[in-house]
Write a protein that holds these residues in place. Sequence first.
Motif, PDB file in Angstrom:
ATOM      1  N   SER A  26     -12.068 -64.386  20.595  1.00  0.00           N
ATOM      2  CA  SER A  26     -12.878 -63.963  21.816  1.00  0.00           C
ATOM      3  C   SER A  26     -14.079 -63.352  21.417  1.00  0.00           C
ATOM      4  O   SER A  26     -15.225 -63.792  22.064  1.00  0.00           O
ATOM      5  CB  SER A  26     -12.077 -63.101  22.709  1.00  0.00           C
ATOM      6  OG  SER A  26     -12.825 -62.745  24.096  1.00  0.00           O
ATOM      7  N   ARG A  27     -14.338 -62.410  20.538  1.00  0.00           N
ATOM      8  CA  ARG A  27     -15.609 -61.827  20.345  1.00  0.00           C
ATOM      9  C   ARG A  27     -16.624 -62.693  19.656  1.00  0.00           C
ATOM     10  O   ARG A  27     -17.612 -62.684  19.799  1.00  0.00           O
ATOM     11  CB  ARG A  27     -15.347 -60.417  19.532  1.00  0.00           C
ATOM     12  CG  ARG A  27     -14.558 -59.419  20.532  1.00  0.00           C
ATOM     13  CD  ARG A  27     -14.554 -58.233  19.759  1.00  0.00           C
ATOM     14  NE  ARG A  27     -13.760 -57.886  18.633  1.00  0.00           N
ATOM     15  CZ  ARG A  27     -12.489 -57.820  18.998  1.00  0.00           C
ATOM     16  NH1 ARG A  27     -11.723 -57.205  20.039  1.00  0.00           N
ATOM     17  NH2 ARG A  27     -11.539 -57.559  17.828  1.00  0.00           N
ATOM     18  N   ALA A  28     -15.908 -63.620  18.649  1.00  0.00           N
ATOM     19  CA  ALA A  28     -16.846 -64.504  17.905  1.00  0.00           C
ATOM     20  C   ALA A  28     -17.395 -65.620  19.098  1.00  0.00           C
ATOM     21  O   ALA A  28     -18.315 -65.881  18.606  1.00  0.00           O
ATOM     22  CB  ALA A  28     -15.829 -65.134  16.792  1.00  0.00           C
ATOM     23  N   ALA A  29     -16.258 -66.159  19.795  1.00  0.00           N
ATOM     24  CA  ALA A  29     -16.765 -66.956  20.896  1.00  0.00           C
ATOM     25  C   ALA A  29     -17.976 -66.589  21.690  1.00  0.00           C
ATOM     26  O   ALA A  29     -18.767 -67.341  22.036  1.00  0.00           O
ATOM     27  CB  ALA A  29     -15.814 -67.314  21.661  1.00  0.00           C
ATOM     28  N   ALA A  36     -24.138 -68.095  14.498  1.00  0.00           N
ATOM     29  CA  ALA A  36     -24.824 -66.963  15.398  1.00  0.00           C
ATOM     30  C   ALA A  36     -26.009 -66.169  14.520  1.00  0.00           C
ATOM     31  O   ALA A  36     -25.813 -66.072  13.348  1.00  0.00           O
ATOM     32  CB  ALA A  36     -23.699 -66.111  15.450  1.00  0.00           C
ATOM     33  N   PRO A  37     -26.699 -65.501  15.324  1.00  0.00           N
ATOM     34  CA  PRO A  37     -27.721 -64.558  14.560  1.00  0.00           C
ATOM     35  C   PRO A  37     -27.057 -63.277  13.935  1.00  0.00           C
ATOM     36  O   PRO A  37     -27.541 -62.190  14.121  1.00  0.00           O
ATOM     37  CB  PRO A  37     -28.687 -64.189  15.731  1.00  0.00           C
ATOM     38  CG  PRO A  37     -27.748 -64.181  16.886  1.00  0.00           C
ATOM     39  CD  PRO A  37     -26.822 -64.993  16.687  1.00  0.00           C
ATOM     40  N   VAL A  38     -26.251 -63.568  12.920  1.00  0.00           N
ATOM     41  CA  VAL A  38     -25.495 -62.566  12.235  1.00  0.00           C
ATOM     42  C   VAL A  38     -26.235 -61.531  11.541  1.00  0.00           C
ATOM     43  O   VAL A  38     -26.129 -60.399  11.190  1.00  0.00           O
ATOM     44  CB  VAL A  38     -24.612 -62.820  11.388  1.00  0.00           C
ATOM     45  CG1 VAL A  38     -23.313 -63.659  12.217  1.00  0.00           C
ATOM     46  CG2 VAL A  38     -24.871 -63.916  10.388  1.00  0.00           C
ATOM     47  N   PRO A  43     -23.248 -54.136  13.080  1.00  0.00           N
ATOM     48  CA  PRO A  43     -21.980 -53.401  13.520  1.00  0.00           C
ATOM     49  C   PRO A  43     -21.439 -52.480  12.349  1.00  0.00           C
ATOM     50  O   PRO A  43     -21.721 -52.773  11.386  1.00  0.00           O
ATOM     51  CB  PRO A  43     -21.168 -54.365  13.828  1.00  0.00           C
ATOM     52  CG  PRO A  43     -21.495 -55.590  13.204  1.00  0.00           C
ATOM     53  CD  PRO A  43     -22.954 -55.450  12.964  1.00  0.00           C
ATOM     54  N   ASP A  44     -20.544 -51.589  12.744  1.00  0.00           N
ATOM     55  CA  ASP A  44     -19.964 -50.844  11.862  1.00  0.00           C
ATOM     56  C   ASP A  44     -18.959 -51.562  11.105  1.00  0.00           C
ATOM     57  O   ASP A  44     -18.370 -52.550  11.660  1.00  0.00           O
ATOM     58  CB  ASP A  44     -19.190 -49.667  12.566  1.00  0.00           C
ATOM     59  CG  ASP A  44     -20.235 -48.582  12.825  1.00  0.00           C
ATOM     60  OD1 ASP A  44     -21.146 -48.644  12.377  1.00  0.00           O
ATOM     61  OD2 ASP A  44     -19.864 -47.909  14.067  1.00  0.00           O
ATOM     62  N   PHE A  45     -18.573 -51.490   9.730  1.00  0.00           N
ATOM     63  CA  PHE A  45     -17.596 -52.101   8.988  1.00  0.00           C
ATOM     64  C   PHE A  45     -16.216 -51.574   9.354  1.00  0.00           C
ATOM     65  O   PHE A  45     -16.200 -50.284   9.497  1.00  0.00           O
ATOM     66  CB  PHE A  45     -17.902 -51.843   7.515  1.00  0.00           C
ATOM     67  CG  PHE A  45     -16.764 -52.535   6.822  1.00  0.00           C
ATOM     68  CD1 PHE A  45     -16.411 -53.663   6.602  1.00  0.00           C
ATOM     69  CD2 PHE A  45     -15.952 -51.359   5.982  1.00  0.00           C
ATOM     70  CE1 PHE A  45     -15.427 -54.132   5.957  1.00  0.00           C
ATOM     71  CE2 PHE A  45     -15.029 -52.067   4.955  1.00  0.00           C
ATOM     72  CZ  PHE A  45     -14.726 -53.140   5.052  1.00  0.00           C
ATOM     73  N   CYS A  46     -15.514 -52.402   9.749  1.00  0.00           N
ATOM     74  CA  CYS A  46     -14.140 -52.123  10.407  1.00  0.00           C
ATOM     75  C   CYS A  46     -12.872 -52.225   9.456  1.00  0.00           C
ATOM     76  O   CYS A  46     -11.852 -52.011   9.639  1.00  0.00           O
ATOM     77  CB  CYS A  46     -13.684 -52.874  11.654  1.00  0.00           C
ATOM     78  SG  CYS A  46     -15.060 -52.723  13.077  1.00  0.00           S
ATOM     79  N   GLY A  47     -13.345 -52.668   8.270  1.00  0.00           N
ATOM     80  CA  GLY A  47     -12.003 -52.718   6.990  1.00  0.00           C
ATOM     81  C   GLY A  47     -12.297 -54.247   6.712  1.00  0.00           C
ATOM     82  O   GLY A  47     -12.870 -55.231   7.275  1.00  0.00           O
ATOM     83  N   THR A  91     -19.463 -60.044  14.277  1.00  0.00           N
ATOM     84  CA  THR A  91     -19.666 -60.036  15.673  1.00  0.00           C
ATOM     85  C   THR A  91     -20.812 -58.782  16.015  1.00  0.00           C
ATOM     86  O   THR A  91     -20.854 -58.036  15.387  1.00  0.00           O
ATOM     87  CB  THR A  91     -18.555 -59.876  16.461  1.00  0.00           C
ATOM     88  OG1 THR A  91     -17.906 -58.506  16.609  1.00  0.00           O
ATOM     89  CG2 THR A  91     -17.293 -60.905  15.881  1.00  0.00           C
ATOM     90  N   PRO A  92     -21.170 -58.887  17.367  1.00  0.00           N
ATOM     91  CA  PRO A  92     -22.015 -57.926  17.580  1.00  0.00           C
ATOM     92  C   PRO A  92     -21.665 -56.432  17.686  1.00  0.00           C
ATOM     93  O   PRO A  92     -22.190 -55.622  17.522  1.00  0.00           O
ATOM     94  CB  PRO A  92     -22.533 -58.236  19.065  1.00  0.00           C
ATOM     95  CG  PRO A  92     -22.386 -59.616  19.424  1.00  0.00           C
ATOM     96  CD  PRO A  92     -21.366 -60.039  18.394  1.00  0.00           C
ATOM     97  N   VAL A  93     -20.152 -56.403  17.519  1.00  0.00           N
ATOM     98  CA  VAL A  93     -19.396 -55.024  17.607  1.00  0.00           C
ATOM     99  C   VAL A  93     -18.473 -54.782  16.358  1.00  0.00           C
ATOM    100  O   VAL A  93     -18.125 -53.567  16.370  1.00  0.00           O
ATOM    101  CB  VAL A  93     -18.540 -54.838  19.019  1.00  0.00           C
ATOM    102  CG1 VAL A  93     -19.428 -55.104  20.169  1.00  0.00           C
ATOM    103  CG2 VAL A  93     -17.356 -56.203  18.999  1.00  0.00           C
ATOM    104  N   GLU A  94     -18.336 -55.632  15.619  1.00  0.00           N
ATOM    105  CA  GLU A  94     -17.372 -55.365  14.216  1.00  0.00           C
ATOM    106  C   GLU A  94     -17.853 -56.440  13.205  1.00  0.00           C
ATOM    107  O   GLU A  94     -18.716 -57.272  13.342  1.00  0.00           O
ATOM    108  CB  GLU A  94     -16.183 -55.528  14.617  1.00  0.00           C
ATOM    109  CG  GLU A  94     -15.335 -56.847  15.133  1.00  0.00           C
ATOM    110  CD  GLU A  94     -14.186 -56.845  15.661  1.00  0.00           C
ATOM    111  OE1 GLU A  94     -13.314 -56.097  15.143  1.00  0.00           O
ATOM    112  OE2 GLU A  94     -14.064 -57.677  16.735  1.00  0.00           O
ATOM    113  N   LYS A  95     -17.391 -55.766  12.189  1.00  0.00           N
ATOM    114  CA  LYS A  95     -17.799 -56.405  10.750  1.00  0.00           C
ATOM    115  C   LYS A  95     -16.476 -56.292   9.868  1.00  0.00           C
ATOM    116  O   LYS A  95     -15.998 -55.329   9.671  1.00  0.00           O
ATOM    117  CB  LYS A  95     -19.105 -55.882  10.132  1.00  0.00           C
ATOM    118  CG  LYS A  95     -19.304 -56.559   8.647  1.00  0.00           C
ATOM    119  CD  LYS A  95     -20.406 -55.515   8.084  1.00  0.00           C
ATOM    120  CE  LYS A  95     -20.547 -55.760   6.687  1.00  0.00           C
ATOM    121  NZ  LYS A  95     -21.749 -55.122   5.982  1.00  0.00           N
TER     122      LYS A  95
END
Length: 209
Positions: A26-29, A36-38, A43-47, A91-95
Motif C-alpha cells: 500500500s505504501r509503495a503504491a 518513484a522519486p526515491v 526515510p529512516d532505515f527500518c531494518g 517509500t516516503p516513510v520507510e527504507k
Amino acid sequence: MTEDAGRRQQSLASATEARGLEALISRAARAGKGPAPVDRWNPDFCGDLDMEIKADGTWFYLGTPIGRMPLVQLFSSVLRKDADGRTYLVTPVEKVGIRVADAPFIAVEMDVAGSGDAQVITFRTNVGDVVEAGPERPLRFVNEDETGGLKPYVLVRGRLEALLARPVMYELVGHGEEIEIDGKTMFAVRSNGTVFPIMPADQLQRLST
C-alpha cells in the motif's frame, strides 16, 4: 523518539506476515506509477526484509517466489541502491533492505536502430523498463574468471543495473566491431554516440579458436 523507533520496528516485524506485506504494498503504491522519486526520499532505515531477487531476476518473499508481475513491478519502482552497495525498498516513510544475488533487473530484449555513430541500442527489462544505452545509461562488461565467460550490464536508473540475458548478450555481440581505442584494437559496440569496449580484439580471437 522511542515511540517512533517502536513504530518502525513494528512496521518491519509485521512485514514478515501477510498483512505486513500488504501494508508495504500500500505504501509503495502511494508512491505513484512508474519509477518513484526515491533519490529524493530520506526515510529512516527500518531494518531488513526477507525478500531477495535471485540471479535470474525472480523475486522471493519469505522463500516463496512472487508470482504476480504487477506486484514485482510495483516493488521494482521503489528500488534504490545506495553508496553502501546495498539495495533497498524505499517509500516516503520507510527504507527496508533486501538481498540481490546479482543485478535487480534482467534485460530480456533488445533493438538496434541506425548504424555507425548514429546507432542506438535499446533494451527492455523483465519488469518493463525501456533503456537506451548511451553516456547516461552505460554498458559495462565483467569477465567471469571462473568460467571464462562475460557478463554484460546496462544501467537502468540510479545505481540499478540490468544483467543482459544470455540470448540478448549474443545478439549484442553480433553488433560488435573492432574499434581503435587509445591505440589498442578493441571489440566494442556503439550506442548513442558512445563506444563501449567489450574486450581486446586479440582476446576475442583467442576465445574464438
